[in-house]
Each structure stands twice: as C-alpha cells, then as structure tokens.
Design a protein around this motif. Structure first.
Motif, PDB file in Angstrom:
ATOM      1  N   GLN A  93       0.780  -1.237  -0.058  1.00 48.12           N
ATOM      2  CA  GLN A  93      -0.138  -0.046  -0.051  1.00 48.12           C
ATOM      3  C   GLN A  93       0.889   1.380   0.027  1.00 48.12           C
ATOM      4  O   GLN A  93       2.044   1.114   0.481  1.00 48.12           O
ATOM      5  CB  GLN A  93      -0.964  -0.221   1.186  1.00 48.12           C
ATOM      6  CG  GLN A  93      -1.919  -1.232   1.328  1.00 48.12           C
ATOM      7  CD  GLN A  93      -2.784  -1.155   0.146  1.00 48.12           C
ATOM      8  OE1 GLN A  93      -3.163  -0.172  -0.307  1.00 48.12           O
ATOM      9  NE2 GLN A  93      -2.991  -2.524  -0.325  1.00 48.12           N
ATOM     10  N   PRO A  94       0.515   2.438  -0.737  1.00 48.54           N
ATOM     11  CA  PRO A  94       1.192   3.566  -0.624  1.00 48.54           C
ATOM     12  C   PRO A  94       1.436   4.083   0.798  1.00 48.54           C
ATOM     13  O   PRO A  94       0.394   3.933   1.686  1.00 48.54           O
ATOM     14  CB  PRO A  94       0.352   4.634  -1.288  1.00 48.54           C
ATOM     15  CG  PRO A  94      -0.545   3.716  -2.303  1.00 48.54           C
ATOM     16  CD  PRO A  94      -0.847   2.413  -1.481  1.00 48.54           C
ATOM     17  N   GLY A  95       2.476   4.644   1.101  1.00 51.91           N
ATOM     18  CA  GLY A  95       3.036   4.964   2.345  1.00 51.91           C
ATOM     19  C   GLY A  95       3.900   4.023   3.216  1.00 51.91           C
ATOM     20  O   GLY A  95       4.449   4.526   4.211  1.00 51.91           O
ATOM     21  N   MET A  96       4.035   2.599   2.751  1.00 49.36           N
ATOM     22  CA  MET A  96       4.604   1.557   3.555  1.00 49.36           C
ATOM     23  C   MET A  96       6.152   1.767   3.119  1.00 49.36           C
ATOM     24  O   MET A  96       6.271   2.307   2.249  1.00 49.36           O
ATOM     25  CB  MET A  96       3.993   0.123   2.973  1.00 49.36           C
ATOM     26  CG  MET A  96       2.497  -0.090   3.509  1.00 49.36           C
ATOM     27  SD  MET A  96       2.568   0.258   5.372  1.00 49.36           S
ATOM     28  CE  MET A  96       3.427  -1.454   5.815  1.00 49.36           C
ATOM     29  N   PRO A  97       7.155   1.228   4.068  1.00 45.85           N
ATOM     30  CA  PRO A  97       8.272   1.014   3.758  1.00 45.85           C
ATOM     31  C   PRO A  97       8.552   0.477   2.300  1.00 45.85           C
ATOM     32  O   PRO A  97       8.072  -0.438   2.012  1.00 45.85           O
ATOM     33  CB  PRO A  97       8.948   0.654   4.849  1.00 45.85           C
ATOM     34  CG  PRO A  97       8.252   0.660   6.009  1.00 45.85           C
ATOM     35  CD  PRO A  97       6.734   0.641   5.337  1.00 45.85           C
ATOM     36  N   GLY A  98       9.418   1.430   1.458  1.00 44.24           N
ATOM     37  CA  GLY A  98       9.547   0.784   0.310  1.00 44.24           C
ATOM     38  C   GLY A  98       8.523   1.005  -1.082  1.00 44.24           C
ATOM     39  O   GLY A  98       8.732   0.627  -2.066  1.00 44.24           O
ATOM     40  N   MET A  99       7.414   1.706  -0.277  1.00 49.00           N
ATOM     41  CA  MET A  99       6.290   1.953  -1.199  1.00 49.00           C
ATOM     42  C   MET A  99       5.792   3.259  -0.976  1.00 49.00           C
ATOM     43  O   MET A  99       4.879   3.467  -0.645  1.00 49.00           O
ATOM     44  CB  MET A  99       5.133   0.854  -0.910  1.00 49.00           C
ATOM     45  CG  MET A  99       5.372  -0.383  -1.398  1.00 49.00           C
ATOM     46  SD  MET A  99       5.221  -0.875  -3.136  1.00 49.00           S
ATOM     47  CE  MET A  99       3.628  -0.173  -3.438  1.00 49.00           C
ATOM     48  N   PRO A 100       6.938   4.245  -1.161  1.00 46.82           N
ATOM     49  CA  PRO A 100       6.397   5.619  -0.912  1.00 46.82           C
ATOM     50  C   PRO A 100       5.406   6.196  -1.800  1.00 46.82           C
ATOM     51  O   PRO A 100       4.792   7.115  -1.332  1.00 46.82           O
ATOM     52  CB  PRO A 100       7.995   6.345  -1.162  1.00 46.82           C
ATOM     53  CG  PRO A 100       8.418   5.689  -1.888  1.00 46.82           C
ATOM     54  CD  PRO A 100       8.143   4.013  -1.578  1.00 46.82           C
ATOM     55  N   GLY A 101       5.187   5.792  -3.129  1.00 46.91           N
ATOM     56  CA  GLY A 101       4.297   6.166  -3.989  1.00 46.91           C
ATOM     57  C   GLY A 101       3.558   5.431  -4.641  1.00 46.91           C
ATOM     58  O   GLY A 101       2.801   5.928  -5.582  1.00 46.91           O
ATOM     59  N   GLY A 102       3.470   4.146  -4.288  1.00 48.87           N
ATOM     60  CA  GLY A 102       2.678   3.159  -5.014  1.00 48.87           C
ATOM     61  C   GLY A 102       3.286   2.631  -6.218  1.00 48.87           C
ATOM     62  O   GLY A 102       4.429   2.795  -6.353  1.00 48.87           O
TER      63      GLY A 102
END
Length: 262
Positions: free
Chosen positions: A89-98
C-alpha cells in the motif's frame, strides 16, 4: 498464705478481646495470629483503608489506567497497537508512492537499452561497413576452374570474400560484444541494488514484493532470463497496463514489483 498469680501480682483483670457485631468473634489472622487493632481516632495507619475516599477498581496489568492520556505518535506499551496495513500500500516502507506506471517502466527500459546497446551497435555498424567495402573490392580467381565447374567457382568466390575481410572489422565485432556484456552486467548489478540507471532517471525502484528489499544481482539475472515469457506476442510487457500490481510475467514468477521512489 497465697499471693495469687505471680504473673499478675496486683489482681488486675486481663484485657478482653473486642467482640464483633452481634457477639461474633473477630476473625483470626493467618497462621493463628491476632488481627491488628485499628487505632482509635486520627489518621488510619498503613494497611487500613482511607476513610471517606471511594476505592477505584484496579485495572488489569497491560491496560492503561483511568485518567491516563495515551501518548501521541507511536503507542506505548500497554496500549492497543494499530493494525498494520498489508505491504504494497502507498506509504509503507519501500512503497512511498505506490506502483510504477507502465510509461515510467518503458522509459526506464529504453534508457537501460541505450546504455547496453548504443556503443556496441555503433561498433557493429562500423565493422559491417568495413567488411562490406572489402568484399566489394575483392576479385575471385576463376582461372583454375574448368568451364561449368560451379563448385570450383563458388569456392573461389568464398575464398576471395574471407581473405578480403579486414582484421579491423573482426576486432571491432569482438569489442562490441564485450562492451555489450559489460553494459548488461552493470545494469543488472544496479537493478539488483534497487535502481538501474534508467529506473533512477525516471524515479522508480525494483524490489521484492514480500519484503520490500532489493533482490540482488542473482535474482535480477533470473528475472531478466524470465523475460522470455514476456516475449510471446509482447503480451507480458503489456500486462502491467491492467494488472493490479503492474507486474509483468517475469515479475510474477520472481515475486517482484516496480514502485515509485518519489
């Protein structure tokens, strides 16, 4: 003459234990000990309940006490933890922008392709021109061939072509191959660290779907080999256009995703 009890020479009556309500005997302490007698008047001693103060029920261990304000930000020990969102999900570590868009992935692939194949392609073109010019100027020697001996004529033509190929063209061809392999290794090393040069330019990253960490050189090489699945009618390269996680077939096999790093 009797002097009475030697322990009570003056004949005093021993103190009587206080009677409970309705004539009941006071409760005995543990192990036969007498219960402590509350002091008469004044402030109750230690261990006696305070007069006039209502007793608050004790909260079980691990729960916040009444009237205590929970800390802001990260919940402390004893406070219920918030449910963690699933990875991806956006906002998770490694997933800053989707997930990365299909256009960004195509742009990164074009840049990496130029790094790997631009210089070798130029060298191949130069080597081909040199070889073609030499062949056009070569003259086969048909003097030893009998009329109608087509095998001899073909051998003479092939011999003229092979002898006329310049050494420079052969060297350039070998050099182009070495540069292409080195460029591919360079791109795979950077891709295994998370960003190839093309992905860095467009602002995307290649990571493991399960952990969000870079996949390393070995798995980056395996993913590149698995791209042969994407070559069937190019459907695998188009699959991210409608896939929920924007994955190609190679991404699904290796378990990787491409995400935005900005």
């Amino acid at each position: 003459m009797s002097f009475g009890d030697p322990n009570n020479p003056y004949g005093q009556q021993p103190p009587q234990a206080p009677q409970g309500p309705y004539g009941q005997q006071p409760p005995q302490g543990p192990y036969g000990q007498q219960p402590p007698v509350p002091p008469q008047g004044g402030q109750p001693g230690y261990g006696y309940p305070q007069q006039g103060a209502p007793q608050q029920p004790q909260q079980p261990y691990g729960y916040p006490q009444q009237g205590q304000v929970p800390p802001q930000g990260q919940p402390g020990y004893g406070y219920p933890q918030q449910a963690a969102a699933p990875y991806g999900q956006p906002g998770m570590p490694g997933m800053p922008g989707g997930y990365a868009s299909w256009g960004a992935r195509v742009g990164a692939a074009l840049i990496d392709g130029l790094i790997v194949g631009a210089l070798p392609g130029i060298l191949y073109i130069i080597a081909g021109v040199m070889a073609a010019s030499s062949v056009s100027s070569a003259t086969p020697d048909y003097s030893r061939c009998q009329p109608g001996d087509y095998t001899c004529l073909q051998d003479a033509a092939n011999s003229a072509v092979s002898s006329s190929t310049p050494v420079g063209a052969i060297v350039l061809t070998a050099l182009a191959w070495l540069i292409g392999v080195a460029g591919l290794i360079f791109v795979l090393v950077k891709e295994g660290q998370g960003q190839s040069p093309g992905k860095k330019v467009v602002g995307i990253r290649l990571i493991k779907e399960a952990t969000g960490q870079p996949l390393g050189f070995g798995m980056a090489l395996v993913r590149r080999i698995c791209h042969f699945l994407d070559n069937f009618c190019l459907i695998g390269y188009l699959w991210p256009l409608w896939d929920e996680k924007s994955q190609t077939f190679a991404d699904k096999v290796v378990g990787t995703v491409v995400v935005r790093s900005q």
